[in-house]
Scaffold this motif. Structure first.
Motif, PDB file in Angstrom:
ATOM      1  N   LYS A   1       0.833  -1.213   0.000  1.00  0.00           N
ATOM      2  CA  LYS A   1       0.000   0.000   0.000  1.00  0.00           C
ATOM      3  C   LYS A   1       0.862   1.254   0.000  1.00  0.00           C
ATOM      4  N   ALA A   2       1.903   1.268   0.819  1.00  0.00           N
ATOM      5  CA  ALA A   2       2.770   2.443   0.889  1.00  0.00           C
ATOM      6  C   ALA A   2       3.605   2.602  -0.380  1.00  0.00           C
ATOM      7  N   ARG A   3       4.121   1.491  -0.916  1.00  0.00           N
ATOM      8  CA  ARG A   3       4.985   1.559  -2.092  1.00  0.00           C
ATOM      9  C   ARG A   3       4.232   2.085  -3.308  1.00  0.00           C
TER      10      ARG A   3
ATOM     11  N   HIS B   1       1.338   3.884  -3.065  1.00  0.00           N
ATOM     12  CA  HIS B   1       0.582   5.078  -2.674  1.00  0.00           C
ATOM     13  C   HIS B   1      -0.926   4.873  -2.890  1.00  0.00           C
TER      14      HIS B   1
ATOM     15  N   ASP C   1      -4.949   4.313  -1.562  1.00  0.00           N
ATOM     16  CA  ASP C   1      -5.862   4.530  -0.454  1.00  0.00           C
ATOM     17  C   ASP C   1      -6.650   3.239  -0.206  1.00  0.00           C
TER      18      ASP C   1
END
Length: 363
Positions: A17-19, A21, A23
């Motif tokens: 999810k972070a890599r 970006h 929601d």
């Protein structure tokens, strides 16, 4: 092996999810691919296992699954993540159908209920996968190195155990399999499949959203957020390893009724109380409650006389995996519109419907 592989993905979700970006809504949409891959493979796997035997299917799909997690650790675009999850789900779905059909064969040979115990070992694998991956990530190992280690462990398990599987037990009963593979389930098989849909949705919620609930709403560090799924897996393993005796004492109806109600209470505790400790307690209750519902349903489906066990289990499991297919997206959309805790409270309401419908497994 299957529980170990699937649970190793849970601590990787926040990193993906972070890599990329993403929601909550985007993540929920791409997670459709995991359940979709499983659902696409299951009807064909039911036919292949019935025709060629569960042993060959488990071995081939197990080795092919080793490629999935390293790919998921590397992908940097949304389409590639979707393709990786589709492939991972397809291979895991193939193993899932064949191993449950194999378990029905073993139950027949032994002449006693054993399905909860087998599913207990799936949960033990889930514990090892979630806790092991979380521990490696917390120690500072790169995500790719952790994924490669898991893949190597999967390959060792498949290679070392395949020779001990039954040879061709399903094939002798699988001559009629093609007539049933692509037929929609009806009657009792359909009802059992719909209950599986809800239970799989609940289990998928733990896999895909427990780490995010802990990280985003309960203050847990990202590297340690996989502990939530580990707690769920411990509880489910304990419940299933003692489940055969519980089913013999309570009967299938009360096993389903009490289990679904307890899982609903666990979701409510995790969703409504604002502390990390209560969230972990809720995950434990979900694991204990949901532990023996699916094994009861799979055993019943596998004993239906109209088709080979692999074909009946493929039909029920396909409906169950529809919960994995639709569940993450629905939870993501509800979470996007409200909050993730509110979305998980909706899962509790569905589990109460399962408890109210428990009499369907009496037959």
């Amino acid at each position: 092996m299957a529980g170990f592989a699937m649970a190793s993905w849970a601590p990787m979700v926040p990193y993906a999810k972070a890599r990329l970006h993403l929601d909550d809504a985007d993540l929920g949409l791409v997670l459709l691919a995991f359940g979709g891959g499983s659902m696409l493979s299951m009807p064909a796997i039911g036919w292949l296992a019935g025709r060629y035997g569960n042993r060959r299917v488990i071995g081939a799909a197990g080795f092919l699954m080793c490629l999935a997690l390293p790919v998921l650790a590397l992908v940097s675009t949304l389409p590639l993540l979707a393709v990786g999850l589709l492939y991972f789900g397809a291979m895991l779905g193939a193993v899932d159908v064949a191993m449950n059909a194999h378990a029905v064969d073993v139950e027949r040979l032994q002449g006693r209920a054993m399905m909860s115990g087998f599913h207990g070992l799936f949960s033990v694998g889930g514990l090892v996968g979630a806790a092991g991956m979380s521990a490696m990530l917390a120690s500072g190992l790169p995500l790719l190195a952790c994924a490669l280690f898991v893949s190597l462990a999967i390959a060792v398990i498949v290679f070392s155990q395949q020779a001990s599987l039954l040879r061709g037990a399903a094939a002798t009963r699988g001559a009629a399999a093609p007539a049933f593979v692509f037929r929609l389930p009806r009657g009792l098989l359909l009802l059992v499949g719909m209950l599986c849909f809800v239970i799989f949705l609940a289990e998928g919620s733990m896999l895909d959203w427990s780490a995010l609930l802990l990280r985003d709403f309960r203050g847990t560090a990202a590297a340690s957020a996989g502990i939530g799924y580990a707690c769920f897996s411990v509880a489910m393993a304990v419940g299933r390893l003692t489940g055969d005796r519980l089913v013999a004492r309570l009967g299938p109806v009360w096993t389903v009724r009490a289990g679904a109600a307890l899982a609903a209470i666990g979701f409510l505790i995790a969703a409504l109380l604002p502390w990390e400790a209560t969230a972990l307690l809720g995950f434990v209750l979900v694991g204990l409650g949901a532990a023996n519902v699916v094994p009861v349903m799979f055993s019943a489906a596998g004993r239906l006389p109209a088709s080979a066990p692999a074909v009946s289990i493929a039909a029920v499991t396909t409906l169950g995996y529809a919960g994995l297919l639709l569940g993450p997206a629905l939870i993501g959309f509800v979470a996007h519109a409200t909050t993730l805790p509110a979305a998980l409270a909706c899962v509790a309401a569905l589990l109460l419907l399962v408890a109210a419908s428990a009499r369907v497994v009496r037959r």
